[in-house]
Design an enzyme around this catalytic site. Structure first.
Site: not given
Ligand code: GLC
Length: 553
Positions: A209, A261
């Protein structure tokens, strides 16, 4: 499953947003047992892997992207034992699983953030996050004017343990999502522990993310950052103070050592807001291996634009030896059958604020284009990421009333941004019931009555349904899949305009997509799948077809 280390290169990955997929215990929230119960559906759909959005303990300030504990399951979604059953059930069905790693920030309920708040200024506990003194005589102003993605300021002031106003901390998203300090060796080590924890439990890979945000330059004087989240504003030399910095890559190189790993090596895909060339850095084989291409999300329904986007993504992937990742929808954007139903210049937030009425969407057009678009995507070299419910052709639920909205953007922008709840409404499994088979009770986001028409139960037996198209396309794709190359053919439409996207793969698998509204003559070849009518050798407007010719033609 074969232990093929390259399984991901042309895989079809299906995103499950677990709180909105299937609710096994009737509390209105989807859960892991719900996912397990639907594995036969996923197997019949024909996907290669599931990407599971966060299922970790969370107060849901940002739909689970505010993580309280990276190595556990939210009790409302199940237990670690339920997780293990889900993984083994998926694996038995031949489906791999990727989990979401939210590494830019934790939640404010994470035990390390609570410890930081309780600790002294300058303590090691505070050093895991980004605390700074405020400006002004009494530190009453934020350290600088940096914005967050979810509101005007990236800083929130804390209270000292004695209740007096204290330091400020940085959060590039909601205040409930404090950013980690990635210069802290403890933070870096803890994420390695997390990656191993899930890899040891059998997870095949990770979706990272906000992968472009982890490293920051907080040297003073702070550099101005007028906007955040606008890709065009990020310099191409990695020198932005907050985003897509060059020093981020050392993190991913250290993660690759962990991935390797395992046998087969664990895979990863970066969610980055970076241009195609910079994106390739995250996708290098000694880093994450793959990065999301979001370019199709805002490519107009126009043959020339579509070819340009495809070429750009293919070239970008080639820079790192990775494969492109085609996607039309995810949990952060208006569902594509609705986007395709609206005029190209539509301001999607304004449309959502109008309750989906202004402009009025042409849902027949949206559906036709969604059918054609997925056939185009699935024929391209590379992998495709699908979002739960798109196989049902679900449009956006644009008229959710204010009182049910959950997205922090709605609150942080005081109602000026409606946010992403309309694509996160649970998906309909049956044509009736309190939540159309999602569970035995009402769902956490209300499902409109028209969801009945889109239910799996109905589409599974309806010839020509969206679900049937996805199933057939995915089944055929398995057999048709071939080397990662593409040859363009002449895309001239019926009247000499450039309206058709036509390409073939090395084995004679052609995709011809008519992006105009008028029928066009089809090239020679055996039709193996069509998204709409093909009559008298003509392909209708907004329609795509897969043809087979002898290899090389
Ligand atoms: C990413 C995710 C989103 C979230 C953001 C903060 O863009 O896809 O849903 O709000 O990160 O974590």
């Amino acid at each position: 499953m074969t232990p093929d280390p390259n399984w991901w290169r042309q895989a079809v990955v299906y995103q499950v947003y677990p709180r909105s997929f299937a609710d096994s215990d009737g509390d209105g929230l989807g859960d892991l047992k719900g996912v397990t119960s639907r594995v036969p559906y996923l197997r019949d759909l024909g996907i290669d892997a599931v990407w599971l959005s966060p299922f970790y303990p969370s107060a849901l300030a940002d739909g689970g992207y505010d993580v309280d504990d990276y190595r556990d399951v939210d009790p409302r979604l199940g237990t670690l034992a339920d997780f293990d059953v889900m993984v083994s059930t998926l694996h038995e069905a031949g489906i791999r699983i990727l989990v979401d790693i939210v590494a830019n920030h934790s939640s404010n309920a994470h035990e390390w953030f609570r410890a930081a708040l309780a600790a002294e200024v300058g303590s090691p506990e505070r050093g895991r996050y980004i605390f700074r003194d405020g400006r002004g005589e009494h530190g009453e102003l934020p350290p600088n004017d940096w914005p967050s993605h979810f509101g005007p300021s990236a800083w929130t002031r804390t209270l000292n343990p004695d209740g007096s106003p204290g330091q400020w901390y940085l959060h590039l998203f909601a205040p409930e999502q404090p950013d980690w300090n990635w210069d802290s060796p403890e933070v870096a080590a803890d994420f390695i522990t997390t990656l191993r924890f899930w890899a040891d439990r059998g997870v095949d890979g990770f979706r990272i993310d906000a992968a472009h945000l982890l490293k920051k330059d907080l040297t003073e004087p702070y550099r101005p950052v007028p906007t955040i989240g606008v890709v065009a504003d990020y310099p191409s030399d990695g020198s932005h103070p907050l985003a897509d910095r060059d020093d981020i890559h050392e993190i991913y190189r250290s993660w690759r050592v962990v991935f390797d790993e395992y046998a087969p090596p664990r895979v990863a895909i970066a969610e980055t807001a970076a241009g195609a060339e910079r994106r390739a850095l995250y996708a290098r084989p000694d880093e994450l291996g793959q990065a999301f291409d979001f370019d199709l999300l805002d490519t107009p329904w126009d043959a020339r634009a579509m070819r340009a986007t495809i070429t750009k993504c293919l070239d970008g992937a080639r820079l790192s030896g990775s494969t492109p990742t085609w996607t039309l929808s995810n949990h952060d954007i208006v569902r594509h059958p609705s986007r395709f139903a609206l005029p190209p210049e539509t301001d999607l937030n304004a449309w959502l604020l109008s309750g989906g009425t202004d402009p009025v969407p042409d849902l027949d057009q949206g559906r036709r284009r969604a059918r054609a678009a997925v056939m185009l995507l699935l024929a391209l070299p590379g992998s495709t990421y699908l979002y739960q419910g798109e196989e049902l052709g679900l449009p956006e639920v644009a008229d959710l009333p204010a009182e049910v909205l959950q997205d922090p953007q709605w609150f942080r922008y005081s109602g000026a941004r409606k946010g992403r709840d309309g694509c996160r409404v649970p998906i309909p499994w049956t044509t009736s019931g309190p939540s159309f088979g999602f569970g035995s009770a009402d769902a956490h986001l209300p499902m409109p009555s028209w969801f009945s028409e889109y239910a799996v139960e109905r589409q599974a037996v309806e010839p020509g349904s969206m679900l049937e198209l996805y199933r057939r396309a995915l089944r055929l794709r398995r057999d048709l899949q071939t080397t990662e190359t593409l040859t363009w053919h002449d895309g001239t439409g019926h009247d000499g305009t450039d309206g058709v996207v036509w390409f073939s793969r090395a084995n004679g698998w052609h995709n011809v997509t008519n992006l105009t509204t008028d029928p066009v003559a089809l090239p020679a070849g055996e039709i193996i799948l069509a998204s709409g009518p093909v009559e008298h050798g003509k392909l209708a407007g907004d329609t795509s077809v897969w043809l087979r010719t002898p290899p090389g033609q």
